[in-house]
Structures are given as C-alpha cells and as structure tokens.
Design an enzyme around this catalytic site. Structure first.
Site, short mmCIF file in Angstrom:
data_model
loop_
_atom_site.label_atom_id
_atom_site.label_comp_id
_atom_site.label_asym_id
_atom_site.label_seq_id
_atom_site.Cartn_x
_atom_site.Cartn_y
_atom_site.Cartn_z
N GLU A 334 0.81 -1.23 0.00
CA GLU A 334 0.00 0.00 0.00
C GLU A 334 0.84 1.27 0.00
OE1 GLU A 334 -3.85 -1.62 2.49
OE2 GLU A 334 -2.13 -0.94 3.63
C1 TNX Z 1 -4.39 -3.86 4.82
S1 TNX Z 1 -3.12 -5.86 3.30
C2 TNX Z 1 -3.10 -3.69 5.30
C3 TNX Z 1 -2.92 -3.20 6.66
C4 TNX Z 1 -4.22 -2.99 7.37
C5 TNX Z 1 -5.18 -4.10 7.00
C6 TNX Z 1 -6.46 -4.04 7.73
C7 TNX Z 1 -1.83 -5.15 3.90
C8 TNX Z 1 -0.56 -5.76 3.59
N1 TNX Z 1 -1.97 -4.04 4.64
O1 TNX Z 1 -2.17 -2.00 6.65
O2 TNX Z 1 -3.97 -2.99 8.73
O3 TNX Z 1 -5.43 -4.02 5.63
O4 TNX Z 1 -7.25 -5.15 7.42
#
Ligand code: TNX
Length: 526
Positions: A334
C-alpha cells in the site's frame, strides 16, 4: 495412509459419543470418551491407526526426554492439570511412561514430523529433531481430555486411545502475524499468543513492528523512533515500545516453542511514525505530526534522499543482529504515496541492504511489482484476487510465496455483521470460509511447489486486549494451521468442524476467549 470408509463412520459415531460424554461434566470419568482417537487432532495428522485399546496415565507416571526443554514443557502442562508428580529424566535410559525419543523415527517424518505410539505400557514419541518431538507433544495433549490444558488440578482419569500416528507438515512455513503498531502489545501478551499458536504447530511468528501509528522496537542509532514514534497508537492511547532486550526475550520464548520470529519494518509507505520522529527523513525537511487514525497509503519515505538508505541500513542492521531467523520483512504494501518508479528504486535498494546483512527478504507481494526479489525471498500474498501476475512472474523466477489471501486468512475480518471487532474490507470470514481454500492451488500461475506456506495476519486497528486477540484468532487460526500442516487429502469441512469442536473444552480450560461460531457444534459447557 488412507482412511477406510467403515472406520470413518465409526470415528464419527465415537466422536459424537465423546462430545456427549464431555458434556456430562468433569466427574463423568468415562474411559470410552477417549475412543474418539484420533479424529480430535487439529491439524489433521498425515496418517492415524487406532488399535482399539486405551491407555490411562497412572499417578506414578514418569517422563523421559532426549530434549530437555520439550520434556519440561510437557511435564509442566501435565503436572498442573493432573496433579501427578511426573518426574522428568533427560537423556538415555529406560523409557518413561511417556518417552520423547530422538532415535528410531522413520526418515519420512523430516525435521518437524514425529511418530506417536500409544500402547499398553505408555506413550512413545519419536522424531528426527526436537521440533518434531514438540509437535508430537501437541498431538499427545490433544488426545487427552481437554481439561488437561487447565492450570489447576482436575479429576482424571487421563485416558487416551491406543494406536499410532505418523505425521509431518505439508508446508515449511506456517505463520501468524501480529500487528504491534496499530495497538501496542506487551511481551507477556505476545508470549501468551505464542503459547496458543504453538498448540497448532505454527512455526513462524511475524511481528509487524512499525506503521503510521507507532514504532515499537528500540533502535539505538535512531532513538526517537521508539521514544517519540512509539508514544501513541490508534485512538490516541499511550502506545509503547519494546527494548531490544524485550525483543530478544520474545525471540527466545518463540524459539522455545520452535517458532521463528520474522520482524517487519514496513516501508516505504506506512512510515508516518518514523517520519514524525525525524524531520530530516522527510523530502521537505518537515516532520509530520504523530498519527492515530486508521487510513493507509498517505506516508512515504523520501526515495531520492541518501539519508533514507543510511536510516534503513542502520535499522535493518540492528534488527538483523537481534534476529536469529533467516528473514527480515520489509513490508512494501500500500505505498500509495510513492510513485511506481520510486517504489521500484526503493525496494531494489532495500532488498540489497537486507542481503548485505546476511538475511533473506520477505515482503508483501507488492514487492514483486519491483521485479524479482533476490534469491531466497518470500513474497506474502494478501489480496482478495486469485491472480497476481507480477507475483506469478517472480515465483517463476524462484521467489517462494506465503499465502495470506485477505478474504480467507485475515484474522481481523469480522466473522459476520454482528462481530463487534474487526473490519470488512475483504469480506466476512467465518470458520468455514477460513478453511475452504487450498493454499497450493489458489493463485493462477503459482504452482504448489512455489508456495512456502500460509500465514494468518492479525491487524490491530480494532484489537486492544489479549481477549480481543483470542476472539479473532480462535477458531480461525487453527483452520489456517491445518491448511498449512495437513495433507490436502485430509481436507474435509465436516470432519474438520467436528475436530475443531473438540478444541472448545481445551480453550475453555485455558481461558481462551474464543468465538463460538454457530458453524461448529461446541461441546456443552465449553
Ligand atoms: C491492509 S493488506 C493492510 C494493513 C491494514 C489491514 C487491515 C496489507 C498488507 N496491509 O495496513 O492494517 O489491511 O485489514
């Protein structure tokens, strides 16, 4: 070994009988309840042969072990609940009533497997390595009545069915992740979780140690990271951080449960806590404020700044020195505020730094967007799709994949709309959804041999206490653990649900605050 039809039917009947007996209360003491052997075990063993006999642990039972720690672990649990003295002898000599032996195991059990034999004279667990003895001990504990997990003395008899189990894992990586950044958890809280995970033969503990909302591990060369960056958490609470001694204590505790710690420093995104701690890490030289919300994708390390790589190198260097395990997890997910070309530049450089510190790279599967990681890397798939072309390309080039599809494996997803904790962005994940997928045959273009294993991440935006951790991890974590350990030929939702139900009395005895999913027939009183 195949399970025959008639035996399977018998097991179903006897399992049901066992559940009914369990519901009669502690005083019932019916030896027949143990006849449910062996279909009470999660993860399902590779092969199991009941011989129709039973064995009852005598009050004068002894324990012998070729591995002191595992012998002590077993004796400690048994002494607490049985009240028996259970003297432990370590090393060669006459086998005890329960004998943990590093000789005589078939080669097929490998480094983590075991053979467990329950006969008229007692119990023999044989393994090639201590990890196998430890996993065999978990199976033994699951063959005994669930109250064996109680910290206080319970009435016997302590009866288990006779027979043999031969067992070893399908995948070498069976992980659980805990996010310490969104909410801080103490060493004691994490050790409690380690003990719970160990029951299901989990062998990797991934610790998410930094994110926008907090930095949780002291770094000597950059002290503000923990002192300032660790001073809050989601919702504005006080946060906290581990000293390096705290971290080492957790690493050692995990090792005593044959679990390897994988530390994660998430970058280049998810870095507000670091950027807030050091103005000079920001492209404009200005530190943002601390962040206590739950948005993602707004922060990025400054990819064009040379100091960024001095910083990353020193952080990774200290972590590498503290971490005996092979992996450093660099996050990489992300990175919504990092351009695609900056992302590629950054991940490539950081992968080199990990390698230079003698460790292998682990990262969320987004790192495959920057090209194939160095040899020995693990990429962790987290999305809700069933295809990830860049990941498949990296896998074809040798990167192994850890499977954490969010719509099956994320332990922070709500079970249903009434679940108070958790999130819903990847969907609702009740027990059957957690169990109903094959990690070795899930992603287009990623073959079974390219899969290293599975991991259940527990993100903690909404998770604050150990009771919260318990509630989200149990009973889904055992479902994932079974997908990681058991041969696919044992995969059977109905049989799994019955075996999972048999865990309820164990969690009750341990004080695990598990979710009583309506998909499972929990024994009365559990
Ligand atoms: C996505 S999927 C994230 C996290 C969040 C989570 C909450 C991923 C690698 N990162 O930063 O905490 O969703 O479900």
């Amino acid at each position: 070994m195949a399970r025959s039809g008639p035996r399977r039917l018998l097991v179903v009947v006897l399992t049901a009988l066992g559940l009914v007996c369990a519901g009669l209360g502690a005083g019932a003491g019916r030896a027949t309840a143990a006849s449910a052997f062996p279909d009470t075990v999660v993860p399902a063993p590779v092969s199991e042969t009941a011989d129709g006999t039973t064995f009852t642990l005598p009050s004068g039972a002894t324990v012998t072990s070729d591995d002191a720690d595992t012998g002590g672990y077993l004796a400690g649990i048994l002494r607490a609940s049985t009240g028996y003295a259970l003297p432990l002898t370590v090393g060669a000599g006459t086998p005890g009533t329960i004998a943990l032996s590093l000789s005589g195991a078939p080669a097929s059990v490998g480094p983590e497997g075991y053979r467990l034999t329950v006969g008229g004279a007692g119990v023999l667990i044989q393994a090639q390595q201590a990890a196998g003895l430890f996993h065999g001990v978990q199976t033994l504990l699951q063959l005994l009545p669930g109250k064996v997990m109680s910290p206080t003395v319970q009435p016997g008899p302590w009866t288990l069915a006779g027979g043999t189990i031969l067992d070893y894992p399908r995948f070498g990586y069976r992980g659980a992740m805990l996010d310490l950044a969104r909410h801080f958890f103490t060493v004691a809280q994490v050790e409690r979780y380690i003990d719970e995970l160990a029951l299901y033969k989990i062998n990797y503990l991934h610790l998410h140690l930094s994110d926008d909302q907090g930095w949780r591990i002291a770094i000597n060369s950059w002290p503000n990271l923990a002192a300032y960056g660790g001073s809050t958490e989601v919702g504005g609470g006080a946060g906290g951080y581990w000293t390096q001694a705290d971290y080492s204590a957790v690493v050692a505790y995990a090792a005593s449960r044959f679990m390897t710690v994988v530390p994660e420093i998430d970058m280049p995104g998810h870095t507000n806590a670091a950027l807030a701690s050091y103005a000079q890490l920001n492209c404009d030289g200005t530190a943002p404020g601390l962040y206590t919300g739950t948005n993602v994708g707004f922060s990025s390390l400054c990819v064009s700044l040379p100091l960024t790589y001095t910083f990353v190198d020193q952080v990774l260097g200290e972590l590498a020195a503290l971490t005996p395990g092979p992996y450093l997890h660099i996050g990489g997910d992300e990175a919504g505020s990092t351009s695609a070309s900056d992302y590629t530049t950054f991940v490539g450089k950081v992968e080199q730094l990990v390698t230079a510190h003698g460790k292998s790279v682990m990262g969320w599967h987004d790192i495959a967007n920057a090209g194939t990681p160095p040899a020995g890397a693990l990429a962790q798939f987290w999305d809700t799709t069933t295809s990830a072309p860049n990941l498949a390309a990296a896998a074809a080039n040798g990167t192994k994949v850890v499977m954490s599809p969010a719509n099956h494996a994320y332990l922070d997803m709500k079970y249903n709309h009434r679940t108070k904790l958790g999130q819903t962005w990847a969907g609702l994940v009740d027990v059957n959804t957690a169990y109903a997928w094959d990690p070795g045959d899930y992603l287009t273009g990623v073959t079974g041999s390219e899969v290293a294993g599975v991991e259940g991440p527990l993100w903690t935006e909404t998770i604050v206490t150990s009771a919260d951790i318990d509630y989200m991890a149990f009973p889904r974590l055992p479902a994932l653990a079974e997908l990681g350990w058991s041969p696919w030929s044992t995969h059977d939702q109905t049989a799994f649900d019955a075996r999972l139900g048999a865990q309820g009395p164990r969690w009750k005895a341990m004080g695990v605050n598990y979710y009583h999913s309506t998909q499972i027939a929990w024994p009365a009183g559990s």
